[in-house]
Design an enzyme around this catalytic site. Structure first.
Site, PDB file in Angstrom:
ATOM      1  N   ARG A  53       7.601  43.312 -41.203  1.00  0.00           N
ATOM      2  CA  ARG A  53       6.219  43.194 -41.008  1.00  0.00           C
ATOM      3  C   ARG A  53       5.564  41.901 -41.296  1.00  0.00           C
ATOM      4  O   ARG A  53       4.528  41.611 -41.831  1.00  0.00           O
ATOM      5  CB  ARG A  53       5.474  44.003 -42.069  1.00  0.00           C
ATOM      6  CG  ARG A  53       5.900  45.605 -42.107  1.00  0.00           C
ATOM      7  CD  ARG A  53       5.257  46.501 -43.221  1.00  0.00           C
ATOM      8  NE  ARG A  53       5.685  47.951 -42.958  1.00  0.00           N
ATOM      9  CZ  ARG A  53       5.465  48.865 -43.662  1.00  0.00           C
ATOM     10  NH1 ARG A  53       4.498  48.572 -44.752  1.00  0.00           N
ATOM     11  NH2 ARG A  53       5.808  50.139 -43.622  1.00  0.00           N
ATOM     12  N   CYS A  54       6.016  40.808 -40.503  1.00  0.00           N
ATOM     13  CA  CYS A  54       5.813  39.515 -40.727  1.00  0.00           C
ATOM     14  C   CYS A  54       5.362  38.932 -39.409  1.00  0.00           C
ATOM     15  O   CYS A  54       5.554  39.733 -38.175  1.00  0.00           O
ATOM     16  CB  CYS A  54       6.999  38.553 -41.070  1.00  0.00           C
ATOM     17  SG  CYS A  54       6.765  36.744 -41.022  1.00  0.00           S
ATOM     18  N   GLY A  55       4.472  38.064 -39.210  1.00  0.00           N
ATOM     19  CA  GLY A  55       4.032  37.568 -38.097  1.00  0.00           C
ATOM     20  C   GLY A  55       5.185  36.874 -36.937  1.00  0.00           C
ATOM     21  O   GLY A  55       5.040  36.746 -35.920  1.00  0.00           O
TER      22      GLY A  55
END
Length: 200
Positions: A53-55
């Site tokens: 769930r990271c950029g």
């Protein structure tokens, strides 16, 4: 002359042991089984801490493309999910794997979730950080500038420490187990360095 030769052999042996130390580590795969890194001897490795769930999570697509292009030449990507940065790798090992296969069809090995910093850090990552410390973000890029600003707010001396700074930090390892380079998450994937090592 004999003493010089013996000293040379001792130095050579020390160098080989230092390079091969990587292969002494055991890790846990996504099924909870112990895996010795010695099974990767002779391969070029890219070791990366990841999050779902990271950029930077879309980097999975680039990583899989690299893996498919070079795996037959002896290239392996070792994926270690880590939840230490913004809580961006929630879920069980199975849930993380399902997410990655469903969204990016990854085929490279995924391991059990680990810590990469602090007292509970994986011994493998303690070793990697010792071999290749943090050398800074590229402040000529918007992402590098943003990473620097974010981390400096939390710790004005963050750049003086070898710690992993964020998800998708990568370590490149040659066929002899020597840690060659460290790439920060904002760095472009360095395909040329990988190809050069595979050609050796």
């Amino acid at each position: 002359m004999r003493k010089i030769f013996i000293a040379f052999l001792a130095l050579l042996a020390t160098t080989v042991v230092a390079q091969n130390k990587l292969y002494r580590y055991n890790v846990t795969n996504q099924d909870g089984e112990t895996v010795s890194l010695s099974q990767y001897k002779g391969k070029v490795l890219l070791i990366v801490n990841t999050a779902t769930r990271c950029g930077f999570t879309p980097q999975y697509k680039e990583l899989e493309a690299l893996y498919e292009k070079y795996k037959k030449q002896g290239f392996e990507i070792l994926d270690f999910p880590c939840n230490q940065f913004g809580g961006q790798a929630p879920g069980s090992d199975e849930e993380i794997h399902q997410f990655c296969t469903a969204n990016f069809d990854i085929q490279f090995p995924q391991f059990s979730k680990i810590d990469v910093n602090g007292p509970t850090a994986s011994p493998l990552y303690t070793f990697l950080k010792k071999k290749q410390g943090f050398k800074g973000f590229d402040l000529n890029t918007p992402t590098g500038k943003a990473m620097d600003a974010m981390l400096r707010k939390k710790d004005g001396d963050y750049d003086k420490k070898a710690d992993i700074k964020w998800n998708f930090t990568k370590f490149l390892v040659d066929r002899k187990g020597k840690v060659i380079k460290r790439f920060e998450p904002s760095d472009p994937l360095d395909e040329k360095s990988i190809a050069d090592l595979l050609a050796q």
